[in-house]
Design a protein around this motif. Structure first.
Motif, PDB file in Angstrom:
ATOM      1  N   ARG A  32       0.819  -1.275  -0.056  1.00  0.00           N
ATOM      2  CA  ARG A  32      -0.043   0.013  -0.012  1.00  0.00           C
ATOM      3  C   ARG A  32       0.922   1.280  -0.163  1.00  0.00           C
ATOM      4  NH1 ARG A  32      -4.191  -2.640  -1.444  1.00  0.00           N
ATOM      5  NH2 ARG A  32      -5.384  -3.782   0.036  1.00  0.00           N
ATOM      6  N   CYS A  33       2.146   1.151   0.183  1.00  0.00           N
ATOM      7  CA  CYS A  33       2.989   2.370   0.526  1.00  0.00           C
ATOM      8  C   CYS A  33       4.047   2.717  -0.770  1.00  0.00           C
ATOM      9  CB  CYS A  33       3.844   2.147   1.621  1.00  0.00           C
ATOM     10  SG  CYS A  33       3.061   1.653   2.977  1.00  0.00           S
ATOM     11  N   THR A  34       4.699   1.772  -1.507  1.00  0.00           N
ATOM     12  CA  THR A  34       5.623   1.942  -2.300  1.00  0.00           C
ATOM     13  C   THR A  34       5.566   2.142  -3.781  1.00  0.00           C
ATOM     14  OG1 THR A  34       6.120  -0.218  -2.571  1.00  0.00           O
ATOM     15  CG2 THR A  34       7.211   0.577  -0.744  1.00  0.00           C
ATOM     16  N   GLY A  35       4.562   1.659  -4.095  1.00  0.00           N
ATOM     17  CA  GLY A  35       4.354   1.864  -5.770  1.00  0.00           C
ATOM     18  C   GLY A  35       5.228   0.824  -6.373  1.00  0.00           C
ATOM     19  N   TYR A  36       6.029  -0.142  -5.709  1.00  0.00           N
ATOM     20  CA  TYR A  36       6.709  -1.176  -6.019  1.00  0.00           C
ATOM     21  C   TYR A  36       7.983  -0.976  -6.942  1.00  0.00           C
ATOM     22  CZ  TYR A  36       2.184  -3.434  -5.296  1.00  0.00           C
ATOM     23  OH  TYR A  36       1.006  -3.995  -4.490  1.00  0.00           O
ATOM     24  N   THR A  37       8.277   0.212  -7.112  1.00  0.00           N
ATOM     25  CA  THR A  37       9.603   0.395  -8.076  1.00  0.00           C
ATOM     26  C   THR A  37      10.740   0.095  -7.507  1.00  0.00           C
ATOM     27  OG1 THR A  37       8.563   2.495  -9.166  1.00  0.00           O
ATOM     28  CG2 THR A  37      10.820   2.316  -9.279  1.00  0.00           C
ATOM     29  N   ASN A  38      10.877   0.264  -6.040  1.00  0.00           N
ATOM     30  CA  ASN A  38      12.157  -0.114  -5.351  1.00  0.00           C
ATOM     31  C   ASN A  38      12.159  -1.454  -5.205  1.00  0.00           C
ATOM     32  OD1 ASN A  38      12.987   2.526  -5.640  1.00  0.00           O
ATOM     33  ND2 ASN A  38      12.971   2.947  -3.277  1.00  0.00           N
ATOM     34  N   ILE A  39      10.741  -2.134  -4.881  1.00  0.00           N
ATOM     35  CA  ILE A  39      10.675  -3.613  -4.540  1.00  0.00           C
ATOM     36  C   ILE A  39      11.401  -4.350  -5.833  1.00  0.00           C
ATOM     37  CG2 ILE A  39       8.958  -5.619  -4.406  1.00  0.00           C
ATOM     38  CD1 ILE A  39       7.426  -3.483  -2.636  1.00  0.00           C
ATOM     39  N   VAL A  40      10.791  -3.988  -7.028  1.00  0.00           N
ATOM     40  CA  VAL A  40      11.314  -4.358  -8.270  1.00  0.00           C
ATOM     41  C   VAL A  40      12.570  -4.487  -8.445  1.00  0.00           C
ATOM     42  CG1 VAL A  40      11.180  -4.448 -11.100  1.00  0.00           C
ATOM     43  CG2 VAL A  40       9.033  -4.257  -9.541  1.00  0.00           C
ATOM     44  N   ARG A  41      13.285  -3.410  -8.121  1.00  0.00           N
ATOM     45  CA  ARG A  41      14.792  -3.156  -8.232  1.00  0.00           C
ATOM     46  C   ARG A  41      15.375  -4.212  -7.109  1.00  0.00           C
ATOM     47  NH1 ARG A  41      14.678   3.324  -7.478  1.00  0.00           N
ATOM     48  NH2 ARG A  41      13.969   3.788  -9.832  1.00  0.00           N
ATOM     49  N   ALA A  42      14.901  -4.169  -5.838  1.00  0.00           N
ATOM     50  CA  ALA A  42      15.321  -5.081  -4.805  1.00  0.00           C
ATOM     51  C   ALA A  42      15.494  -6.472  -5.685  1.00  0.00           C
ATOM     52  CB  ALA A  42      14.608  -4.889  -3.496  1.00  0.00           C
ATOM     53  N   VAL A  43      14.213  -7.050  -6.099  1.00  0.00           N
ATOM     54  CA  VAL A  43      14.300  -8.512  -6.395  1.00  0.00           C
ATOM     55  C   VAL A  43      15.251  -8.551  -7.601  1.00  0.00           C
ATOM     56  CG1 VAL A  43      12.746 -10.105  -7.376  1.00  0.00           C
ATOM     57  CG2 VAL A  43      11.811  -8.715  -5.751  1.00  0.00           C
ATOM     58  N   ARG A  44      15.607  -7.714  -8.466  1.00  0.00           N
ATOM     59  CA  ARG A  44      16.414  -8.053  -9.370  1.00  0.00           C
ATOM     60  C   ARG A  44      17.859  -7.829  -8.965  1.00  0.00           C
ATOM     61  NH1 ARG A  44      15.653  -5.065 -14.618  1.00  0.00           N
ATOM     62  NH2 ARG A  44      16.690  -6.681 -15.458  1.00  0.00           N
ATOM     63  N   ARG A  45      18.114  -6.964  -7.797  1.00  0.00           N
ATOM     64  CA  ARG A  45      19.473  -6.953  -7.259  1.00  0.00           C
ATOM     65  C   ARG A  45      19.646  -8.048  -6.390  1.00  0.00           C
ATOM     66  NH1 ARG A  45      22.325  -2.099  -4.095  1.00  0.00           N
ATOM     67  NH2 ARG A  45      23.991  -3.315  -3.263  1.00  0.00           N
ATOM     68  N   GLY A  46      18.573  -8.588  -5.709  1.00  0.00           N
ATOM     69  CA  GLY A  46      18.701  -9.943  -5.055  1.00  0.00           C
ATOM     70  C   GLY A  46      18.945 -11.180  -5.998  1.00  0.00           C
ATOM     71  N   ALA A  47      18.514 -11.144  -7.114  1.00  0.00           N
ATOM     72  CA  ALA A  47      18.674 -12.255  -8.207  1.00  0.00           C
ATOM     73  C   ALA A  47      20.257 -12.029  -8.621  1.00  0.00           C
ATOM     74  CB  ALA A  47      17.782 -11.920  -9.316  1.00  0.00           C
ATOM     75  N   ARG A  48      20.773 -11.048  -8.779  1.00  0.00           N
ATOM     76  CA  ARG A  48      22.119 -11.108  -9.121  1.00  0.00           C
ATOM     77  C   ARG A  48      22.985 -11.487  -7.980  1.00  0.00           C
ATOM     78  NH1 ARG A  48      20.540  -5.822 -10.806  1.00  0.00           N
ATOM     79  NH2 ARG A  48      21.819  -4.797  -9.013  1.00  0.00           N
ATOM     80  N   GLU A  49      22.776 -11.039  -6.439  1.00  0.00           N
ATOM     81  CA  GLU A  49      23.426 -11.476  -5.505  1.00  0.00           C
ATOM     82  C   GLU A  49      23.484 -12.810  -5.267  1.00  0.00           C
ATOM     83  OE1 GLU A  49      23.865  -9.175  -2.067  1.00  0.00           O
ATOM     84  OE2 GLU A  49      23.415  -7.216  -2.936  1.00  0.00           O
ATOM     85  N   MET A  50      22.156 -13.420  -5.420  1.00  0.00           N
ATOM     86  CA  MET A  50      21.975 -14.817  -5.232  1.00  0.00           C
ATOM     87  C   MET A  50      22.797 -15.630  -6.342  1.00  0.00           C
ATOM     88  SD  MET A  50      18.178 -15.055  -4.175  1.00  0.00           S
ATOM     89  CE  MET A  50      17.810 -16.713  -4.303  1.00  0.00           C
TER      90      MET A  50
END
Length: 182
Positions: free
Chosen positions: A135-153
């Protein structure tokens, strides 16, 4: 009362449970896994998402007796000691939360998404998280985080994006061709 036996975050539990007890309430109220929030209690928001035998499920839609014999991983079970899981770090480093209520479910759903698609596009991340509401973020940073997490994993153990490499916003800058990560 039925007995259920399950492993939660690497610890085996034997519990007598009422047949109608939801997994989320077993996790929170009986086992102390309060990092799994009760959001809507109707399976609409995804805040209570956990991994059940490696697959993300909304724990408010699973009876505790249905988890008998299963392995459950909560957001608390991702870290190894004081070392956060790469997806947890990515959410922190990309500022992928505001109130944080949806964050545990988002992280767990993201990890499951990467099981099938270890290098998802922005569109794939958005589609993969569509059952988790923020309800808060608009998802932009969430999408960035998932893609960054994917790279780190995907990196060899011990290697990760740190202060010496691109920080918050790096995923956006990389996607726009402004930064290249090793």
């Amino acid at each position: 009362m039925p007995r259920t036996s399950l492993t939660v975050d690497g610890v085996r539990y034997e519990e007598e449970v009422e047949p109608r007890l939801l997994l989320v309430h077993l996790l929170r109220d009986r086992l102390g896994r309060t990092g799994t929030p009760v959001g809507c209690d109707t399976s609409n928001c995804g805040a209570c998402t956990v991994l059940l035998d490696g697959v993300s499920v909304k724990s408010c839609s699973v009876l505790a007796v249905q988890a008998d014999g299963s392995d459950v991983v909560t957001v608390e079970g991702l870290a190894e000691g004081t070392d956060w899981h790469p997806m947890q770090r990515a959410f922190h480093e990309e500022h992928a939360l505001q109130c944080g209520y949806c964050t545990p479910g988002m992280i767990m759903a993201a990890i499951d998404l990467l099981r099938d698609d270890p290098n998802p596009s922005e569109e794939a991340v958005r589609a993969g998280l569509e059952g988790n509401l923020c309800r808060c973020t608009g998802y932009t940073n969430i999408v960035r985080a998932v893609r960054r997490g994917a790279r780190e994993m995907a990196r060899p153990d011990g290697e990760r994006e740190t202060a010496g490499t691109p920080g918050p916003g790096a995923a956006r800058q990389e996607a726009e061709g402004q930064v290249r990560t090793p």
